[in-house]
Design an enzyme around this catalytic site. Structure first.
Site, PDB file in Angstrom:
ATOM      1  CE1 TYR A 144      42.098  29.251  42.585  1.00 41.91           C
ATOM      2  CE2 TYR A 144      43.461  29.962  40.727  1.00 41.91           C
ATOM      3  CZ  TYR A 144      42.233  29.577  41.245  1.00 41.91           C
ATOM      4  OH  TYR A 144      41.127  29.504  40.411  1.00 41.91           O
ATOM      5  N   GLY A 147      50.681  42.183  39.492  1.00 42.47           N
ATOM      6  CA  GLY A 147      51.502  41.205  40.194  1.00 42.47           C
ATOM      7  C   GLY A 147      52.398  40.438  39.242  1.00 42.47           C
ATOM      8  CG  PHE A 188      49.163  37.558  42.035  1.00 39.69           C
ATOM      9  CD1 PHE A 188      48.750  36.831  40.924  1.00 39.69           C
ATOM     10  CD2 PHE A 188      50.518  37.852  42.157  1.00 39.69           C
ATOM     11  CE1 PHE A 188      49.665  36.411  39.964  1.00 39.69           C
ATOM     12  CE2 PHE A 188      51.431  37.441  41.203  1.00 39.69           C
ATOM     13  CZ  PHE A 188      51.004  36.715  40.104  1.00 39.69           C
ATOM     14  CD  GLU A 233      36.892  33.991  22.754  1.00 39.32           C
ATOM     15  OE1 GLU A 233      36.023  33.182  23.131  1.00 39.32           O
ATOM     16  OE2 GLU A 233      36.864  34.542  21.627  1.00 39.32           O
ATOM     17  CG  ASP A 276      47.666  31.071  29.911  1.00 41.57           C
ATOM     18  OD1 ASP A 276      46.982  32.063  30.211  1.00 41.57           O
ATOM     19  OD2 ASP A 276      47.197  29.914  29.875  1.00 41.57           O
ATOM     20  CG  ASN A 282      48.057  39.951  37.422  1.00 37.98           C
ATOM     21  OD1 ASN A 282      48.867  40.342  38.249  1.00 37.98           O
ATOM     22  ND2 ASN A 282      47.198  38.980  37.665  1.00 37.98           N
TER      23      ASN A 282
END
EC number: 3.6.1.66
Length: 223
Positions: free
Chosen positions: A155, A14, A153, A43, A72, A12
């Site tokens: 929300y 951002g 980016f 995963e 995370d 990602n």
């Protein structure tokens, strides 16, 4: 002293950009997964942000053989019982775009007055053998009824931060970093970075000695 490579365990751009900017000037060479060839996807099946952050950091460190920093993070909406939570990036399904996730969130909150929410971030910095340091922070806000702003980016266009009277997507990068969940967690890491680097070097030296010991044990006897 030799600089250490630190891999940000994300593709990602951002997230990677925010972390690179936060650690700019620190004695590390920062890379992310886009700087390497294909490696298996992790995963993210943990029950908490902590679980997923550590899993990504340890897996990346183990595969690439260098320290890795994983983030995370996600959105917890009070009226939705904490959803989307750890499923924030795939709220509208696997491979969902930011727009699709935002649309699903707006639909889930249609007609609701309680729109309190918070962004949560957990950072995990792991070495190949599995040892890790953890940093956690949160930012309280409100979910708007329609997106505002073109920056950020995820929300960000829906997450309104009352003290600045802006959504994250309306803020400058500097404003967002000063108040956001990820910015707060990164600032904690920044403040302790000298100690963190001592810890990292000690863990890497322990691993080097362990591997040398293992090789000596396994080496054939030439006599």
């Amino acid at each position: 002293m030799e600089r250490i490579i630190l891999v940000v365990a994300t593709r990602n751009k951002g997230k990677s950009r925010e972390i690179r900017n936060a650690l700019n000037g620190c004695p590390v060479d920062i890379k992310d997964l886009n700087d390497f060839g294909p490696i298996p996807e992790v995963e993210e099946d943990g029950d908490t942000f902590d679980d997923n952050a550590y899993k990504k950091a340890h897996f990346t460190a183990k595969v690439l053989g260098v320290p890795a920093l994983a983030d995370d993070s996600g959105l917890e909406v009070e009226a939705l019982g904490g959803a989307p939570g750890v499923y924030s990036s795939r709220y509208a399904g696997p491979g969902a775009t930011d727009s699709e996730n935002n649309a699903k969130l707006l639909e889930a909150l249609r007609g609701r007055n309680d729109r309190k929410a918070r962004f949560v971030c957990v950072l995990s910095l792991a070495v190949p053998m599995g040892y890790a340091l953890t940093y956690e922070a949160a930012c309280e806000g409100i979910i708007l009824e329609a997106p505002r702003g073109d920056g950020g980016f995820g929300y960000d266009p829906l997450f309104y931060y009352p003290p600045l009277k802006k959504t994250f997507a309306e803020m400058t990068p500097e404003e967002k970093f000063s108040v956001s969940h990820r910015g707060k967690a990164l600032k904690e890491l920044q403040e302790e970075f000298d100690k963190v680097m001592v810890w990292v070097r000690q863990r890497l030296e322990e691993e080097r000695r362990w591997r040398l010991g293992e090789m000596c044990v396994e080496a054939p006897n030439d006599e």
